[in-house]
Design an enzyme around this catalytic site. Structure first.
Site, PDB file in Angstrom:
ATOM      1  N   HIS A  83     -10.583  -6.339   7.880  1.00 27.27           N
ATOM      2  CA  HIS A  83      -9.366  -5.669   7.434  1.00 27.27           C
ATOM      3  C   HIS A  83      -8.472  -6.643   6.656  1.00 27.27           C
ATOM      4  CE1 HIS A  83      -6.490  -2.479   7.231  1.00 27.27           C
ATOM      5  NE2 HIS A  83      -5.539  -3.226   7.761  1.00 27.27           N
ATOM      6  N   ASP A  95      -5.089  -3.875   2.536  1.00 24.14           N
ATOM      7  CA  ASP A  95      -3.898  -3.076   2.249  1.00 24.14           C
ATOM      8  C   ASP A  95      -3.438  -3.226   0.798  1.00 24.14           C
ATOM      9  OD1 ASP A  95      -3.835  -2.190   4.856  1.00 24.14           O
ATOM     10  OD2 ASP A  95      -2.216  -3.536   5.495  1.00 24.14           O
ATOM     11  N   ARG A 147      -2.197   8.234  13.165  1.00 22.94           N
ATOM     12  CA  ARG A 147      -2.242   7.829  11.752  1.00 22.94           C
ATOM     13  C   ARG A 147      -3.547   7.116  11.412  1.00 22.94           C
ATOM     14  NH1 ARG A 147       2.842   5.808  10.677  1.00 22.94           N
ATOM     15  NH2 ARG A 147       2.399   3.589  10.617  1.00 22.94           N
ATOM     16  N   TYR A 168       0.803  -1.227   0.000  1.00 20.12           N
ATOM     17  CA  TYR A 168       0.000   0.000   0.000  1.00 20.12           C
ATOM     18  C   TYR A 168       0.832   1.272   0.000  1.00 20.12           C
ATOM     19  CZ  TYR A 168       0.693   0.260   5.124  1.00 20.12           C
ATOM     20  OH  TYR A 168       1.222   0.344   6.387  1.00 20.12           O
ATOM     21  N   GLY A 207      -5.735   9.695  10.657  1.00 18.65           N
ATOM     22  CA  GLY A 207      -5.289  10.297   9.400  1.00 18.65           C
ATOM     23  C   GLY A 207      -5.769   9.523   8.186  1.00 18.65           C
ATOM     24  N   TRP A 208      -5.647   8.202   8.259  1.00 21.28           N
ATOM     25  CA  TRP A 208      -6.134   7.364   7.156  1.00 21.28           C
ATOM     26  C   TRP A 208      -7.618   7.640   6.894  1.00 21.28           C
ATOM     27  CZ3 TRP A 208      -2.298   5.801   4.553  1.00 21.28           C
ATOM     28  CH2 TRP A 208      -1.231   5.032   5.048  1.00 21.28           C
ATOM     29  N   ASP A 212      -7.701   2.207   8.993  1.00 23.57           N
ATOM     30  CA  ASP A 212      -6.789   2.125   7.855  1.00 23.57           C
ATOM     31  C   ASP A 212      -7.487   1.610   6.590  1.00 23.57           C
ATOM     32  OD1 ASP A 212      -5.786   1.615  10.471  1.00 23.57           O
ATOM     33  OD2 ASP A 212      -3.863   0.938   9.700  1.00 23.57           O
TER      34      ASP A 212
END
Length: 414
Positions: free
Chosen positions: A169, A125, A255, A75, A258-259, A180
């Protein structure tokens, strides 16, 4: 008399030799000084281009981004190369395009198979680098690129789901949704449907499914008190990291948030204006922005564990900070967020430059204080504790930070 003449000649010879050696020495030094003064990365360029050139210097082969010893499909490649593509579209510098193409060329064989990728892993991912193929295929019309991105789309069509429709995931992380995953999969899914799905009913179903992923994160992972989102949610509530009542992990990871923000602003590029879910996503983005700026540090950047401030061991972290700047700036520029958030984006960017960016003598730009990796569960087991998040490796130039830094630099035209 003869002896005196010889001595005089010898003296003149040695003087001449000394001057010649001195000239050679000085000439060598001048050459070296000139060479050392040359910049690998010119400092008169914008920060976006300076970071692209720095990444290309660090990783001459894009297939080895993220410090990989051998080429791999992952990714981070898609994240950075997506940013490089935007810089190429601005500059039309051919070497940027060639860098992007070389990755796809190395990783997709003649039959359209993706090297190092395993369909059966159902790992979200792995979808992210599909963005590279979506970018290249219209330009190259290489059938192998189309076949590869169709394979990634089929993975999403068969991805295991929670009982209410949320993508796991990874297959090895059953019943779990992570923040994520929305960035890894949903912008690709929405764009593929918009550009390549010919059946209108199926296209609408994809859009509905994309919006559902955000609905479920908002429902299960959003903390009503702070508005922040927990990193992971376990529908089965069986994981040791999961709260036994809610299924959520314990902390708000920079993060991870953030993702999620980048996923929101990027998916809106492809979700039709008349889709009923669009207004919801914009609402979620506004709630998100309100929560994020409340935990922005006075320095302009954000902490690794967002709501823990300067608690011992916590640190101002680069990757999440760059992601927040990009999300806020793009949200304002696209008209999704009020203009007031541009101030926060600019303060965040200035904070990155002041606190977390350094430039070497040769002009190469470094992004420092990047969390290398963080996850939940697995082996060795990651328990999602405060100590876990602050204890993971910190390094410079992690592509999960350099990519968003390029994007943020472009949004703010820095």
């Amino acid at each position: 008399m003869a002896k005196t003449k010889i001595t005089r000649i010898s003296f003149i010879y040695f003087i001449a030799l000394g001057l010649s050696l001195a000239a050679c020495k000085n000439g060598f030094n001048n050459s070296t000084n000139k060479k050392s003064a040359e910049k690998i990365v010119p400092e008169n360029l914008k920060w976006s281009e300076r970071m692209v050139l720095s990444e290309m210097h660090r990783f001459p082969e894009a297939s080895k981004l993220d410090f990989a010893p051998v080429p791999r499909w992952g990714y981070t490649n898609g994240l950075v190369l997506g940013a490089v593509a935007k810089v190429y579209e601005k500059t039309k510098n051919q070497k940027y395009y060639d860098y992007i193409y070389a990755y796809a060329d190395a990783m997709i064989d003649k039959a359209g198979e993706i090297k190092t990728y395993n369909f059966e892993d159902h790992n979200l991912d792995m979808i992210k680098s599909g963005d590279v193929l979506l970018y290249l295929y219209p330009k190259t019309k290489e059938e192998r690129f189309f076949k590869a991105m169709t394979t990634l789309n089929k993975q999403l069509e068969t991805q295991p789901k929670t009982s209410d429709g949320g993508y796991w995931h990874k297959k090895i992380y059953p019943f779990q949704m992570w923040l994520d995953g929305l960035y890894m999969a949903e912008p690709f899914h929405a764009r593929y449907a918009k550009e390549y799905e010919k059946d209108a009913a199926k296209t609408k179903k994809v859009y509905d499914d994309v919006v559902l992923q955000f609905d479920l994160i908002q429902k299960h992972s959003r903390d009503q008190k702070t508005g922040l989102l927990f990193h992971g949610w376990d529908a089965s509530k069986e994981q040791r990291w999961a709260n036994k009542e809610t299924g959520n992990s314990q902390h708000f990871w920079s993060r991870g948030m953030g993702w999620y923000g980048m996923a929101l602003v990027d998916v809106l590029d492809y979700l039709p204006k008349n889709h009923p879910g669009r207004a919801k996503l914009i609402k979620y983005l506004n709630q998100y922005a309100e929560a994020v700026v409340k935990v922005q540090d006075a320095s302009g950047v954000w902490w690794q564990v967002l709501d823990q401030g300067n608690r011992q061991g916590n640190y101002l972290e680069a990757t999440g900070s760059a992601m927040f700047v990009y999300t806020l700036a793009k949200g304002v520029h696209k008209g999704y967020l009020p203009a007031k958030y541009l101030k926060n984006a600019n303060e965040g960017y200035d904070g990155l430059l002041k606190n977390l960016v350094s430039v070497e003598e040769n002009g190469v730009v470094n992004l420092n204080k990047c969390c290398a990796v963080a996850g939940l569960g697995g082996n060795p087991y990651r328990d999602g504790s405060y100590e876990y998040y602050i204890g993971e490796k910190i390094r410079s130039n992690d592509p999960k930070g350099t990519g968003p830094f390029i994007l943020a630099s472009l949004e703010l035209n820095k």
